[in-house]
Design a protein around this motif. Structure first.
Motif, short mmCIF file in Angstrom:
data_model
loop_
_atom_site.label_atom_id
_atom_site.label_comp_id
_atom_site.label_asym_id
_atom_site.label_seq_id
_atom_site.Cartn_x
_atom_site.Cartn_y
_atom_site.Cartn_z
N ALA A 28 0.83 -1.20 0.00
CA ALA A 28 0.00 0.00 0.00
C ALA A 28 0.87 1.25 0.00
CB ALA A 28 -0.93 0.00 1.21
N HIS A 29 1.96 1.22 0.75
CA HIS A 29 2.87 2.38 0.79
C HIS A 29 3.55 2.60 -0.55
CE1 HIS A 29 6.55 4.66 1.72
NE2 HIS A 29 5.77 5.27 2.61
N ASN A 30 3.94 1.51 -1.20
CA ASN A 30 4.56 1.64 -2.52
C ASN A 30 3.57 2.14 -3.57
OD1 ASN A 30 7.05 0.80 -1.60
ND2 ASN A 30 6.71 -1.34 -2.13
N ALA A 31 2.30 1.76 -3.44
CA ALA A 31 1.29 2.22 -4.39
C ALA A 31 1.05 3.72 -4.24
CB ALA A 31 -0.02 1.46 -4.18
N SER A 32 0.93 4.18 -3.00
CA SER A 32 0.73 5.60 -2.74
C SER A 32 1.01 5.85 -1.27
CB SER A 32 -0.70 6.02 -3.06
OG SER A 32 -0.94 7.34 -2.64
N SER A 33 2.00 6.69 -1.02
CA SER A 33 2.35 6.98 0.37
C SER A 33 1.60 8.21 0.90
CB SER A 33 3.86 7.19 0.49
OG SER A 33 4.26 8.28 -0.31
N SER A 34 0.54 8.59 0.22
CA SER A 34 -0.22 9.77 0.65
C SER A 34 -0.96 9.48 1.95
CB SER A 34 -1.22 10.18 -0.43
OG SER A 34 -2.23 9.20 -0.54
N GLU A 36 -4.04 10.10 2.67
CA GLU A 36 -5.36 9.53 2.43
C GLU A 36 -5.29 8.01 2.27
OE1 GLU A 36 -4.19 12.07 0.45
OE2 GLU A 36 -5.28 13.69 1.42
N ASN A 37 -4.22 7.51 1.69
CA ASN A 37 -4.08 6.08 1.48
C ASN A 37 -3.64 5.36 2.76
OD1 ASN A 37 -4.01 3.68 -0.11
ND2 ASN A 37 -1.79 3.84 -0.13
#
Length: 146
Positions: A28-34, A36-37
């Motif tokens: 999940a962090h690699n997909a988007s570290s924003s 909101e994610n």
């Protein structure tokens, strides 16, 4: 510490759960570290990993009598019926009926308590999920875009 088959099996399950949580959080962090994610994923992953570590090091022998398969089978069948009926009954009515039936199967015989708890908790959960999930759910009584 003596290693029994039960402790080894429990340790394997705990390690598999911890590995999955780590993989999921990193993915999940690699997909988007924003923010909101990661706002729900990171705290839940940290709590789950802490519980895995705690359980791994504090395992005790379970001396209580285990439930027989025959005693668990009605709940398994009831849950399968619940899942397959959601499309037809709706999530709200299906949840209320599932809760009432499972309370009754587990020995709760006070009918007002079974009805009241099932109605209140079932509709609260159905409403919560209908507001939180990004896609419409089939409902019988609660408003939905389904």
């Amino acid at each position: 510490m003596t290693l029994t088959k039960e402790k080894i099996a429990n340790s394997i399950v705990i390690l598999c759960l911890a590995s999955f949580v780590l993989w999921y959080a990193l993915n999940a962090h690699n997909a988007s570290s924003s923010l909101e994610n990661m706002i729900l994923i990171l705290p839940i992953a940290a709590i789950t990993l802490c519980l895995c570590i705690f359980e791994f090091f504090t395992q005790k022998e379970d001396l209580e009598k285990k439930d027989d398969f025959i005693t668990v089978l009605p709940i398994m069948v009831l849950f399968a019926a619940y899942v397959f009926s959601l499309e037809y009954l709706g999530f709200d009515l299906g949840t209320v009926l599932f809760l009432a039936a499972s309370l009754y199967i587990h020995g709760e015989k006070r009918l007002p308590w079974v009805i009241g708890y099932s109605l209140v908790y079932g509709f609260v959960i159905a409403y919560f999920f209908s507001m939180m999930l990004p896609y419409p759910m089939p409902m019988t009584f609660l408003p939905t875009d389904y």
